[in-house]
Design a protein around this motif. Structure first.
Motif, PDB file in Angstrom:
ATOM      1  N   GLY A 278       1.378  11.502  -7.701  1.00 52.58           N
ATOM      2  CA  GLY A 278       2.139   9.475  -8.915  1.00 52.58           C
ATOM      3  C   GLY A 278       2.874   9.765  -8.734  1.00 52.58           C
ATOM      4  N   ASP A 279       3.340   7.851  -9.268  1.00 57.90           N
ATOM      5  CA  ASP A 279       4.166   7.561  -9.436  1.00 57.90           C
ATOM      6  C   ASP A 279       4.268   7.076 -10.622  1.00 57.90           C
ATOM      7  OD1 ASP A 279       6.227   5.972  -9.327  1.00 57.90           O
ATOM      8  OD2 ASP A 279       5.650   4.094  -8.744  1.00 57.90           O
ATOM      9  N   LEU A 280       5.589   6.642 -11.054  1.00 53.77           N
ATOM     10  CA  LEU A 280       5.586   7.139 -12.748  1.00 53.77           C
ATOM     11  C   LEU A 280       4.278   6.477 -13.585  1.00 53.77           C
ATOM     12  CD1 LEU A 280       8.028   8.125 -15.015  1.00 53.77           C
ATOM     13  CD2 LEU A 280       9.317   5.765 -15.061  1.00 53.77           C
ATOM     14  N   GLY A 281       3.806   8.006 -14.606  1.00 52.58           N
ATOM     15  CA  GLY A 281       3.068   6.770 -15.767  1.00 52.58           C
ATOM     16  C   GLY A 281       1.681   6.965 -15.170  1.00 52.58           C
ATOM     17  N   GLN A 282       1.446   7.040 -13.659  1.00 50.34           N
ATOM     18  CA  GLN A 282       0.274   7.093 -13.218  1.00 50.34           C
ATOM     19  C   GLN A 282      -0.584   8.582 -13.025  1.00 50.34           C
ATOM     20  OE1 GLN A 282      -0.152   4.501 -13.355  1.00 50.34           O
ATOM     21  NE2 GLN A 282      -1.079   4.060 -10.859  1.00 50.34           N
ATOM     22  N   ILE A 283      -0.227   9.393 -13.555  1.00 48.08           N
ATOM     23  CA  ILE A 283      -1.065  10.966 -13.633  1.00 48.08           C
ATOM     24  C   ILE A 283      -1.064  10.724 -14.751  1.00 48.08           C
ATOM     25  CG2 ILE A 283      -1.210  13.347 -13.218  1.00 48.08           C
ATOM     26  CD1 ILE A 283      -1.536  11.477 -10.927  1.00 48.08           C
TER      27      ILE A 283
ATOM     28  N   THR B 100      -2.840   4.894  -7.307  1.00 44.45           N
ATOM     29  CA  THR B 100      -4.757   5.164  -9.033  1.00 44.45           C
ATOM     30  C   THR B 100      -4.073   5.551 -10.019  1.00 44.45           C
ATOM     31  OG1 THR B 100      -6.523   4.747  -7.271  1.00 44.45           O
ATOM     32  CG2 THR B 100      -7.051   5.917  -9.195  1.00 44.45           C
ATOM     33  N   GLN B 101      -4.000   5.180 -11.095  1.00 39.83           N
ATOM     34  CA  GLN B 101      -4.067   5.786 -12.659  1.00 39.83           C
ATOM     35  C   GLN B 101      -4.923   7.258 -12.389  1.00 39.83           C
ATOM     36  OE1 GLN B 101      -3.950   4.237 -16.797  1.00 39.83           O
ATOM     37  NE2 GLN B 101      -1.779   4.990 -16.618  1.00 39.83           N
TER      38      GLN B 101
ATOM     39  N   PRO C 149       0.544  -1.208   0.263  1.00 39.60           N
ATOM     40  CA  PRO C 149      -0.223  -0.173  -0.054  1.00 39.60           C
ATOM     41  C   PRO C 149       0.744   0.998  -0.486  1.00 39.60           C
ATOM     42  CG  PRO C 149      -0.601  -1.363   1.470  1.00 39.60           C
ATOM     43  CD  PRO C 149       0.781  -2.616   0.914  1.00 39.60           C
ATOM     44  N   GLY C 150       0.212   2.092  -0.968  1.00 38.03           N
ATOM     45  CA  GLY C 150       1.003   3.313  -1.168  1.00 38.03           C
ATOM     46  C   GLY C 150       1.577   4.223  -2.175  1.00 38.03           C
ATOM     47  N   TYR C 151       2.929   5.409  -2.553  1.00 40.67           N
ATOM     48  CA  TYR C 151       2.524   5.649  -3.975  1.00 40.67           C
ATOM     49  C   TYR C 151       3.285   4.665  -4.537  1.00 40.67           C
ATOM     50  CZ  TYR C 151       4.712   9.151  -6.361  1.00 40.67           C
ATOM     51  OH  TYR C 151       5.115   9.810  -6.779  1.00 40.67           O
TER      52      TYR C 151
ATOM     53  N   PHE D  89     -12.284  15.384 -13.433  1.00 38.01           N
ATOM     54  CA  PHE D  89     -12.675  16.853 -13.786  1.00 38.01           C
ATOM     55  C   PHE D  89     -13.055  18.302 -13.358  1.00 38.01           C
ATOM     56  CE2 PHE D  89     -14.945  13.752 -17.279  1.00 38.01           C
ATOM     57  CZ  PHE D  89     -14.411  14.159 -18.138  1.00 38.01           C
ATOM     58  N   GLY D  90     -12.156  19.037 -13.535  1.00 40.59           N
ATOM     59  CA  GLY D  90     -11.956  20.024 -12.095  1.00 40.59           C
ATOM     60  C   GLY D  90     -10.963  19.635 -11.807  1.00 40.59           C
ATOM     61  N   CYS D  91      -9.593  18.744 -11.552  1.00 43.93           N
ATOM     62  CA  CYS D  91      -8.945  18.752 -11.285  1.00 43.93           C
ATOM     63  C   CYS D  91      -7.515  19.508 -10.648  1.00 43.93           C
ATOM     64  CB  CYS D  91      -8.101  17.185 -11.981  1.00 43.93           C
ATOM     65  SG  CYS D  91      -7.824  17.841 -12.982  1.00 43.93           S
ATOM     66  N   THR D  92      -7.814  20.912 -11.524  1.00 47.10           N
ATOM     67  CA  THR D  92      -6.911  21.851 -11.392  1.00 47.10           C
ATOM     68  C   THR D  92      -7.431  22.909 -10.314  1.00 47.10           C
ATOM     69  OG1 THR D  92      -7.918  23.352 -13.516  1.00 47.10           O
ATOM     70  CG2 THR D  92      -6.131  21.587 -13.330  1.00 47.10           C
ATOM     71  N   GLY D  93      -8.570  22.593  -9.736  1.00 46.35           N
ATOM     72  CA  GLY D  93      -9.023  23.335  -9.049  1.00 46.35           C
ATOM     73  C   GLY D  93      -8.558  23.348  -7.385  1.00 46.35           C
ATOM     74  N   PHE D  94      -9.131  24.089  -6.326  1.00 49.76           N
ATOM     75  CA  PHE D  94      -9.106  23.808  -5.094  1.00 49.76           C
ATOM     76  C   PHE D  94      -9.529  22.234  -4.373  1.00 49.76           C
ATOM     77  CE2 PHE D  94     -10.879  24.860  -0.801  1.00 49.76           C
ATOM     78  CZ  PHE D  94      -9.978  25.006  -0.360  1.00 49.76           C
ATOM     79  N   LEU D  95     -10.933  22.233  -5.066  1.00 54.34           N
ATOM     80  CA  LEU D  95     -10.709  21.057  -4.275  1.00 54.34           C
ATOM     81  C   LEU D  95     -10.319  19.309  -5.193  1.00 54.34           C
ATOM     82  CD1 LEU D  95     -12.357  18.415  -2.653  1.00 54.34           C
ATOM     83  CD2 LEU D  95     -14.196  19.000  -3.717  1.00 54.34           C
ATOM     84  N   GLY D  96      -9.808  19.192  -5.859  1.00 53.55           N
ATOM     85  CA  GLY D  96      -9.460  18.447  -7.498  1.00 53.55           C
ATOM     86  C   GLY D  96      -8.352  18.813  -6.941  1.00 53.55           C
ATOM     87  N   ARG D  97      -6.966  19.350  -6.359  1.00 54.96           N
ATOM     88  CA  ARG D  97      -5.613  18.905  -6.088  1.00 54.96           C
ATOM     89  C   ARG D  97      -5.704  17.769  -4.832  1.00 54.96           C
ATOM     90  NH1 ARG D  97      -2.760  24.816  -5.714  1.00 54.96           N
ATOM     91  NH2 ARG D  97      -3.944  24.685  -6.938  1.00 54.96           N
ATOM     92  N   TYR D  98      -6.073  17.812  -4.183  1.00 58.85           N
ATOM     93  CA  TYR D  98      -6.382  17.373  -3.154  1.00 58.85           C
ATOM     94  C   TYR D  98      -6.686  16.193  -3.339  1.00 58.85           C
ATOM     95  CZ  TYR D  98      -5.239  21.601  -0.608  1.00 58.85           C
ATOM     96  OH  TYR D  98      -4.612  22.325  -0.423  1.00 58.85           O
ATOM     97  N   LEU D  99      -7.653  15.774  -3.969  1.00 58.79           N
ATOM     98  CA  LEU D  99      -8.424  14.717  -4.516  1.00 58.79           C
ATOM     99  C   LEU D  99      -7.675  13.551  -5.225  1.00 58.79           C
ATOM    100  CD1 LEU D  99     -10.875  11.901  -4.988  1.00 58.79           C
ATOM    101  CD2 LEU D  99     -11.535  13.889  -6.570  1.00 58.79           C
ATOM    102  N   VAL D 100      -7.088  14.416  -6.117  1.00 58.95           N
ATOM    103  CA  VAL D 100      -5.552  13.388  -7.297  1.00 58.95           C
ATOM    104  C   VAL D 100      -4.615  13.311  -6.393  1.00 58.95           C
ATOM    105  CG1 VAL D 100      -3.805  14.095  -9.211  1.00 58.95           C
ATOM    106  CG2 VAL D 100      -6.878  15.274  -9.048  1.00 58.95           C
ATOM    107  N   SER D 101      -4.518  14.190  -5.078  1.00 56.84           N
ATOM    108  CA  SER D 101      -3.067  13.559  -4.351  1.00 56.84           C
ATOM    109  C   SER D 101      -3.656  12.261  -3.874  1.00 56.84           C
ATOM    110  CB  SER D 101      -2.502  14.584  -3.258  1.00 56.84           C
ATOM    111  OG  SER D 101      -1.917  14.196  -2.859  1.00 56.84           O
ATOM    112  N   LYS D 102      -4.428  11.941  -2.368  1.00 56.15           N
ATOM    113  CA  LYS D 102      -5.062  11.081  -2.547  1.00 56.15           C
ATOM    114  C   LYS D 102      -5.451   9.620  -3.193  1.00 56.15           C
ATOM    115  CE  LYS D 102      -6.956  13.623   1.573  1.00 56.15           C
ATOM    116  NZ  LYS D 102      -6.445  13.121   2.704  1.00 56.15           N
ATOM    117  N   LEU D 103      -6.112  10.061  -4.348  1.00 57.85           N
ATOM    118  CA  LEU D 103      -5.888   8.783  -5.686  1.00 57.85           C
ATOM    119  C   LEU D 103      -5.045   8.384  -5.488  1.00 57.85           C
ATOM    120  CD1 LEU D 103      -9.307  10.475  -7.801  1.00 57.85           C
ATOM    121  CD2 LEU D 103      -9.424   8.896  -6.139  1.00 57.85           C
TER     122      LEU D 103
END
Length: 359
Positions: free
Chosen positions: A91-96, A72-73, A40-42, A53-67
């Motif tokens: 994310g790890d290589l190729g995951q974002i 998660t890809q 489990p982890g990065y 969608f909306g990943c560059t917004g206020f909430l989006g950056r934190y959701l992307v980080s947690k996923l």
């Protein structure tokens, strides 16, 4: 050197032979199995492919980080090249995977979500522009994403709205949020509608705005009731939804307490050691007139609809936090983290003091 190499080889063997458990398997509504593996982890692999969608917004950056931290890809649709650069290292290589998109371009939307098993729609506008009105984003845009997701056979859609969404609201922002929910349900009946309250965090337009422009929060004599919620709690709730195979319906995610804007202004003043603003309370008619004039510059200042929202109390509904396995934090536990920057040098390390809450 030889010993370290031997230990590393043993660790790899142990990981490769690790047994999977029932919680490593998630069956989606279309019966497709999602199997996670790895430590489990990065660098793990959750098995999910998610579009935010909306990943560059206020909430989006934190959701992307947690996923991404779960392995998660994540597909990150963007409009401006520089707005998504900070997401790549999450994310790890190729995951974002970043993909350019426009909310009015159906082909680009379809390309962004065609490989995903979960789609999050966090897109929203705090103010209108000449190119995008509230209805363009909250209604037509939300319906377009939901319709294309249904056509592409995406198993899960999570649509983020607002706690105060209502078709009878005096705020155009809240009315379009409610209309967007209805359009999403019609296009994607199994969608999960999430209604968070006013969010606060590092880059918010809530606590930071109170510290910079307290006069706009003194409207209604500070009697407006707000249920602020930490953006990290909302992001965690959205992340936990990914592991739930099905969750149709509406989730309300308000803050744990109802506070007045007067208390919040006092709290900001106490934490920053900045004396309370001596500016008078503007009548609503004058505030509206000033907000209309503020539409002349090309950069966002304050809109008439934002003034209207300063007079609307947050709805009194129970929170659905238990359903997503999250306990929301009080604003006092985090406020100093985001407000210390407004202290002067001589006050920077002074004690944290909170005002008394009114009963």
């Amino acid at each position: 050197m030889l010993l370290a190499s031997h230990v590393l080889r043993v660790q790899r063997v142990a990981v490769s032979r690790g047994k999977r458990a029932l919680h490593d398997l998630v069956t989606l509504p279309d019966r497709k199995p999602i199997i996670s593996y790895g430590t489990p982890g990065y660098s793990a692999v959750s098995g999910h492919v998610v579009t935010v969608f909306g990943c560059t917004g206020f909430l989006g950056r934190y959701l992307v980080s947690k996923l991404a931290r779960m392995g998660t890809q994540v597909i990150v649709p963007y409009r401006e090249e520089d707005e998504k650069r900070h997401l790549k290292p999450m994310g790890d290589l190729g995951q974002i995977v970043s993909m350019e998109w426009d909310i009015r371009n159906e082909e680009q939307i379809a390309e962004c979500l065609r490989h995903s098993d979960v789609v999050y729609n966090l897109v929203g506008r705090e103010y209108e522009t000449k190119n995008f009105k509230y209805s363009d984003v909250h209604v037509s845009g939300a319906e377009r994403i939901a319709k294309i997701a249904a056509q592409a056979g995406v198993p899960r859609l999570v649509h983020v709205s607002h706690l105060n969404a209502s078709t009878s609201s005096t705020s155009h922002f809240y009315r379009t949020k409610a209309e967007g929910e209805e359009r999403v349900r019609d296009a994607f009946p199994a969608a999960t509608i999430v209604r968070p309250g006013q969010m606060y965090g590092c880059e918010d337009k809530f606590l930071n705005n109170m510290a910079n422009w307290p006069i706009w929060w003194k409207l209604n004599h500070g009697e407006t009731k707000i249920r602020p919620v930490h953006v990290m709690d909302v992001a965690q709730a959205l992340t936990n939804l990914m592991t739930i195979p099905q969750f149709p319906g509406t989730l309300s995610l308000p803050g744990p307490r109802t506070l007045t804007t007067e208390y919040l202004l006092d709290m900001v003043s106490s934490l920053t050691y900045i004396p309370p603003s001596g500016a008078p309370v503007l009548p609503k008619s004058i505030a509206m007139a000033v907000a209309k004039v503020a539409q002349a510059p090309w950069w966002p200042l304050i809109s008439p609809d934002e003034v209207e929202r300063r007079y609307i109390d947050d709805v009194d509904v129970p929170g659905d936090w238990e359903a997503v396995g999250v306990t929301p934090d009080e604003i006092e536990n985090h406020a100093i983290t985001y407000l210390r920057r407004y202290r002067s040098a001589e006050n920077f390390v002074r004690p944290v003091v909170f005002p008394a809450r009114s009963s």
